[in-house]
Design a protein around this motif. Structure first.
Motif, PDB file in Angstrom:
ATOM      1  N   ILE A 341       0.848  -1.183   0.000  1.00 53.33           N
ATOM      2  CA  ILE A 341       0.000   0.000   0.000  1.00 53.33           C
ATOM      3  C   ILE A 341       0.884   1.234   0.000  1.00 53.33           C
ATOM      4  CG2 ILE A 341      -1.963  -1.101   1.141  1.00 53.33           C
ATOM      5  CD1 ILE A 341      -1.021   0.185   3.774  1.00 53.33           C
ATOM      6  N   ALA A 342       0.277   2.381  -0.256  1.00 50.81           N
ATOM      7  CA  ALA A 342       1.045   3.629  -0.271  1.00 50.81           C
ATOM      8  C   ALA A 342       0.104   4.798  -0.098  1.00 50.81           C
ATOM      9  CB  ALA A 342       1.832   3.762  -1.581  1.00 50.81           C
ATOM     10  N   MET A 343       0.685   5.979   0.132  1.00 54.07           N
ATOM     11  CA  MET A 343      -0.033   7.250   0.139  1.00 54.07           C
ATOM     12  C   MET A 343       0.694   8.204  -0.789  1.00 54.07           C
ATOM     13  SD  MET A 343      -0.836   7.897   4.175  1.00 54.07           S
ATOM     14  CE  MET A 343      -1.136   6.520   5.276  1.00 54.07           C
ATOM     15  N   ALA A 344      -0.052   9.130  -1.370  1.00 55.73           N
ATOM     16  CA  ALA A 344       0.540  10.107  -2.274  1.00 55.73           C
ATOM     17  C   ALA A 344      -0.321  11.351  -2.311  1.00 55.73           C
ATOM     18  CB  ALA A 344       0.677   9.525  -3.682  1.00 55.73           C
ATOM     19  N   ASP A 345       0.284  12.458  -2.739  1.00 58.70           N
ATOM     20  CA  ASP A 345      -0.464  13.671  -3.063  1.00 58.70           C
ATOM     21  C   ASP A 345      -0.579  13.741  -4.579  1.00 58.70           C
ATOM     22  OD1 ASP A 345      -0.933  14.824  -0.514  1.00 58.70           O
ATOM     23  OD2 ASP A 345       1.170  15.379  -0.399  1.00 58.70           O
ATOM     24  N   VAL A 346      -1.821  13.818  -5.072  1.00 61.94           N
ATOM     25  CA  VAL A 346      -2.052  13.867  -6.519  1.00 61.94           C
ATOM     26  C   VAL A 346      -3.092  14.935  -6.807  1.00 61.94           C
ATOM     27  CG1 VAL A 346      -1.530  11.400  -6.777  1.00 61.94           C
ATOM     28  CG2 VAL A 346      -3.913  12.139  -6.477  1.00 61.94           C
ATOM     29  N   PRO A 347      -3.238  15.359  -8.072  1.00 61.60           N
ATOM     30  CA  PRO A 347      -4.306  16.303  -8.405  1.00 61.60           C
ATOM     31  C   PRO A 347      -5.666  15.789  -7.952  1.00 61.60           C
ATOM     32  CG  PRO A 347      -2.780  16.091 -10.237  1.00 61.60           C
ATOM     33  CD  PRO A 347      -2.380  15.056  -9.226  1.00 61.60           C
ATOM     34  N   ALA A 348      -6.492  16.686  -7.458  1.00 61.58           N
ATOM     35  CA  ALA A 348      -7.787  16.301  -6.890  1.00 61.58           C
ATOM     36  C   ALA A 348      -8.636  15.512  -7.882  1.00 61.58           C
ATOM     37  CB  ALA A 348      -8.531  17.544  -6.418  1.00 61.58           C
ATOM     38  N   ALA A 349      -8.490  15.789  -9.173  1.00 59.24           N
ATOM     39  CA  ALA A 349      -9.280  15.096 -10.192  1.00 59.24           C
ATOM     40  C   ALA A 349      -8.946  13.615 -10.272  1.00 59.24           C
ATOM     41  CB  ALA A 349      -9.064  15.751 -11.556  1.00 59.24           C
ATOM     42  N   LEU A 350      -7.791  13.213  -9.742  1.00 59.71           N
ATOM     43  CA  LEU A 350      -7.380  11.815  -9.793  1.00 59.71           C
ATOM     44  C   LEU A 350      -7.572  11.099  -8.455  1.00 59.71           C
ATOM     45  CD1 LEU A 350      -4.058  12.223 -11.826  1.00 59.71           C
ATOM     46  CD2 LEU A 350      -6.320  11.545 -12.682  1.00 59.71           C
ATOM     47  N   ALA A 351      -8.236  11.743  -7.518  1.00 54.03           N
ATOM     48  CA  ALA A 351      -8.363  11.197  -6.169  1.00 54.03           C
ATOM     49  C   ALA A 351      -9.575  10.293  -5.989  1.00 54.03           C
ATOM     50  CB  ALA A 351      -8.413  12.335  -5.151  1.00 54.03           C
ATOM     51  N   THR A 352     -10.359  10.080  -7.032  1.00 57.70           N
ATOM     52  CA  THR A 352     -11.560   9.255  -6.927  1.00 57.70           C
ATOM     53  C   THR A 352     -11.192   7.791  -6.748  1.00 57.70           C
ATOM     54  OG1 THR A 352     -12.726  10.780  -8.388  1.00 57.70           O
ATOM     55  CG2 THR A 352     -13.720   8.609  -8.062  1.00 57.70           C
ATOM     56  N   PRO A 353     -11.751   7.104  -5.748  1.00 49.61           N
ATOM     57  CA  PRO A 353     -11.455   5.676  -5.583  1.00 49.61           C
ATOM     58  C   PRO A 353     -11.724   4.900  -6.867  1.00 49.61           C
ATOM     59  CG  PRO A 353     -12.590   6.507  -3.649  1.00 49.61           C
ATOM     60  CD  PRO A 353     -12.605   7.616  -4.654  1.00 49.61           C
ATOM     61  N   GLY A 354     -10.827   3.985  -7.165  1.00 51.13           N
ATOM     62  CA  GLY A 354     -10.929   3.192  -8.383  1.00 51.13           C
ATOM     63  C   GLY A 354     -10.084   3.717  -9.523  1.00 51.13           C
ATOM     64  N   THR A 355      -9.593   4.954  -9.416  1.00 48.95           N
ATOM     65  CA  THR A 355      -8.738   5.512 -10.467  1.00 48.95           C
ATOM     66  C   THR A 355      -7.461   4.683 -10.589  1.00 48.95           C
ATOM     67  OG1 THR A 355      -9.582   7.744 -10.048  1.00 48.95           O
ATOM     68  CG2 THR A 355      -7.483   7.566 -11.213  1.00 48.95           C
ATOM     69  N   GLU A 356      -7.071   4.385 -11.812  1.00 49.67           N
ATOM     70  CA  GLU A 356      -5.876   3.590 -12.066  1.00 49.67           C
ATOM     71  C   GLU A 356      -4.668   4.507 -12.276  1.00 49.67           C
ATOM     72  OE1 GLU A 356      -6.531   0.889 -15.259  1.00 49.67           O
ATOM     73  OE2 GLU A 356      -8.201  -0.121 -14.283  1.00 49.67           O
ATOM     74  N   LEU A 357      -3.618   4.276 -11.493  1.00 50.18           N
ATOM     75  CA  LEU A 357      -2.374   5.021 -11.610  1.00 50.18           C
ATOM     76  C   LEU A 357      -1.219   4.017 -11.702  1.00 50.18           C
ATOM     77  CD1 LEU A 357      -3.058   7.734  -8.862  1.00 50.18           C
ATOM     78  CD2 LEU A 357      -3.306   8.005 -11.336  1.00 50.18           C
ATOM     79  N   PHE A 358      -0.015   4.547 -11.911  1.00 54.42           N
ATOM     80  CA  PHE A 358       1.173   3.698 -11.970  1.00 54.42           C
ATOM     81  C   PHE A 358       2.256   4.310 -11.079  1.00 54.42           C
ATOM     82  CE2 PHE A 358      -1.111   2.997 -15.900  1.00 54.42           C
ATOM     83  CZ  PHE A 358      -1.079   1.622 -16.046  1.00 54.42           C
ATOM     84  N   ILE A 359       3.063   3.449 -10.480  1.00 58.04           N
ATOM     85  CA  ILE A 359       4.158   3.896  -9.629  1.00 58.04           C
ATOM     86  C   ILE A 359       5.461   3.378 -10.220  1.00 58.04           C
ATOM     87  CG2 ILE A 359       5.149   3.861  -7.317  1.00 58.04           C
ATOM     88  CD1 ILE A 359       2.301   3.322  -6.279  1.00 58.04           C
TER      89      ILE A 359
END
Length: 386
Positions: A341-359
Motif C-alpha cells: 500500500i502507499a499514500m501520495a499527493d495527486v491532483p484532486a481530479a485523480l483522487a476518486t477511488p478506483g482511479t488507475e495510476l502507476f508507480i
C-alpha cells in the motif's frame, strides 16, 4: 499522533538515550537512530510484531515525543490563537487532535491536546518538538507557562487486548470522578495510581487499534513495562511495526505525508479544525484554510493499493498514463492485507477511488488503484457504539 518510524530514515549522528534504552537492548531490540534518539525498530521481526499487535497487544516506547504542559491566565484564548482547536468544548479528561499551522496554513506539526484539571497537556512529535517548543514560547503570551516534561516517559499499549492487559495491573483512579481505566472511551483520559505512582492514561494511539498512551515518571517506566509484558497478551513492539500499522490505518506521518507546504484540507485532516474555528477563523493560515474548505484544493492525499507483492517506497513517482502526477509520501507492505500500500499527493481530479495510476519503481511501472482510507478499519473503543 504521527511520529512513527520510517525504515528509510535511519541515520547515525550523535544520539540521545531514552529511559528504557537498556530495557530494549536486554530484550533483543534492534536499535536505530530516530528523531535524535536510539530507539528499537524491531525485536523478532516487523511482520510478526505487526500481526501480534492486530491480534493481541503491543507495547511501544514513544518517549522520544515531546510532552508539554501549559497553564496560566487566558490559556484557552492564547492556545486558540495558535491552533484551530475549539477549547470551549474540551472538557476535563477529554483529548483532541489538532494542528500547529504557519501563517500560510501549512502544517508545522500535528499533535494531541488533553484538558487536565489545571491546564492543557500536549504531545508533539519527537522530530519537531524543539521547533514546536520554540514556536510556542515565541507566540504564547508571558502569562502562559510552558513546561517540557522531560522527566516523563511515554508508552503506547495498542491492540484488541490492551484494555484487558492494562486493567490487570490494578490501576486505581487518582480522582473521585475518574472511571476505571478499561471504562475510558476513545479520546478520554485520567490520572491513575499504580503502586503509589501517579500515571496518566489516555485511550488513544496511532495504530488504528484500541489502546492507550501512558505518561509516567521515567524512573518507573521499566517496572511498568515489565508488569505489562508479564501479561500473556503483551509483547514489546518496535517502531517498524508502528509505521506499517499507521499506514494500514491511513494515518499520516509528519515530515512525509505532512509538512509546512501541505495544508490540512488537502491532507484529509479537516476534522483537526473544529467546526467553530472553520467559521470564525482567528488562527494562523485561517484565510487559506477557509478558502480551501469553500472551494476545494488542487491536490489531495490518497491511498493506493498496488497490484502484486512488490512494495514502493516514499519518493517513488506516480503516473497517470505517461504523465507524472505526484510522488509517494509513504509506502510499504501491509501485513494485515498481504499486499503493498502507499499514500501520495495527486491532483484532486485523480483522487476518486478506483482511479488507475502507476508507480515507477526503479524504471518499472507498477499498477496501483486509488483506495479509500483507512485500508484496515479503525477499531477504537467508542462508548455506546455497537
Amino acid at each position: 499522533m504521527s511520529d512513527t518510524y520510517n525504515i528509510e530514515e535511519a541515520e547515525t549522528p550523535e544520539t540521545l538515550i531514552l529511559p528504557l534504552d537498556s530495557w530494549h537492548r536486554e530484550r533483543g531490540g534492534r536499535m536505530v537512530e530516530f528523531a535524535g534518539y536510539w530507539m528499537p525498530v524491531q525485536y523478532e521481526g516487523i511482520m510478526a510484531e505487526h500481526l501480534w499487535t492486530r491480534e493481541h497487544a503491543g507495547l511501544f516506547d514513544v518517549s522520544h515525543m515531546g510532552q508539554l504542559y501549559l497553564a496560566g491566565e487566558g490559556l484557552d484564548a492564547a492556545v486558540e490563537a495558535l491552533l484551530p482547536i475549539d477549547l470551549s468544548t474540551l472538557k476535563v479528561g477529554r483529548q483532541r487532535y489538532s494542528l500547529l499551522l504557519n501563517e500560510e496554513g501549512g502544517v508545522l506539526d500535528d499533535l494531541m491536546v488533553t484538558r487536565w484539571n489545571s491546564g492543557l497537556y500536549m504531545v508533539v512529535n519527537g522530530a519537531t518538538k524543539w521547533d514546536d517548543i520554540g514556536h510556542l514560547r515565541e507566540y504564547l503570551p508571558d502569562e502562559i507557562t510552558l513546561s517540557h516534561l522531560e522527566e516523563a516517559a511515554l508508552l503506547a499499549l495498542q491492540g484488541p487486548e490492551a484494555a484487558l492487559a492494562l486493567a490487570s495491573l490494578g490501576l486505581t483512579p487518582a480522582q473521585p470522578q475518574i472511571v476505571a481505566v478499561d471504562e475510558l472511551g476513545f479520546m478520554q483520559s485520567g490520572p491513575y495510581l499504580w503502586n503509589g505512582v501517579e500515571i496518566h492514561a489516555s485511550r488513544s494511539g496511532y495504530t488504528g487499534e484500541d489502546g492507550y498512551e501512558i505518561s509516567l515518571p521515567a524512573e518507573h517506566a521499566a517496572a511498568f513495562a515489565d508488569a505489562l509484558c508479564a501479561h500473556p497478551s503483551v509483547k514489546p513492539i518496535g517502531l517498524g511495526a508502528r509505521d506499517s500499522l499507521r499506514m494500514e490505518a491511513g494515518l499520516p506521518l509528519y515530515g512525509h505525508d505532512l509538512n509546512e507546504q501541505i495544508d490540512p484540507i488537502s491532507a484529509g485532516l479537516t476534522f483537526g479544525i473544529n467546526k467553530r474555528r472553520r467559521v470564525e477563523g482567528g488562527f494562523p493560515g485561517a484565510e487559506r484554510i477557509q478558502a480551501a474548505l469553500a472551494e476545494g484544493t488542487a491536490t489531495k492525499r490518497i491511498g493506493l493499493t498496488l497490484q502484486g507483492r512488490q512494495a514502493a517506497r516514499e519518493g517513488a513517482e506516480v503516473y497517470h498514463g505517461e504523465e507524472k502526477v505526484g510522488v509517494l509520501t509513504s509506502g510499504g507492505f501491509a501485513p494485515s492485507l498481504g499486499k503493498p500500500i502507499a499514500m501520495a499527493d495527486v491532483p484532486a481530479a485523480l483522487a476518486t477511488p478506483g482511479t488507475e495510476l502507476f508507480i515507477d519503481v526503479r524504471g518499472k511501472k507498477l499498477p496501483a488503484i486509488v483506495t479509500p482510507m483507512p485500508f484496515v478499519p479503525h477499531r477504537y473503543f467508542r462508548k455506546g457504539a455497537a
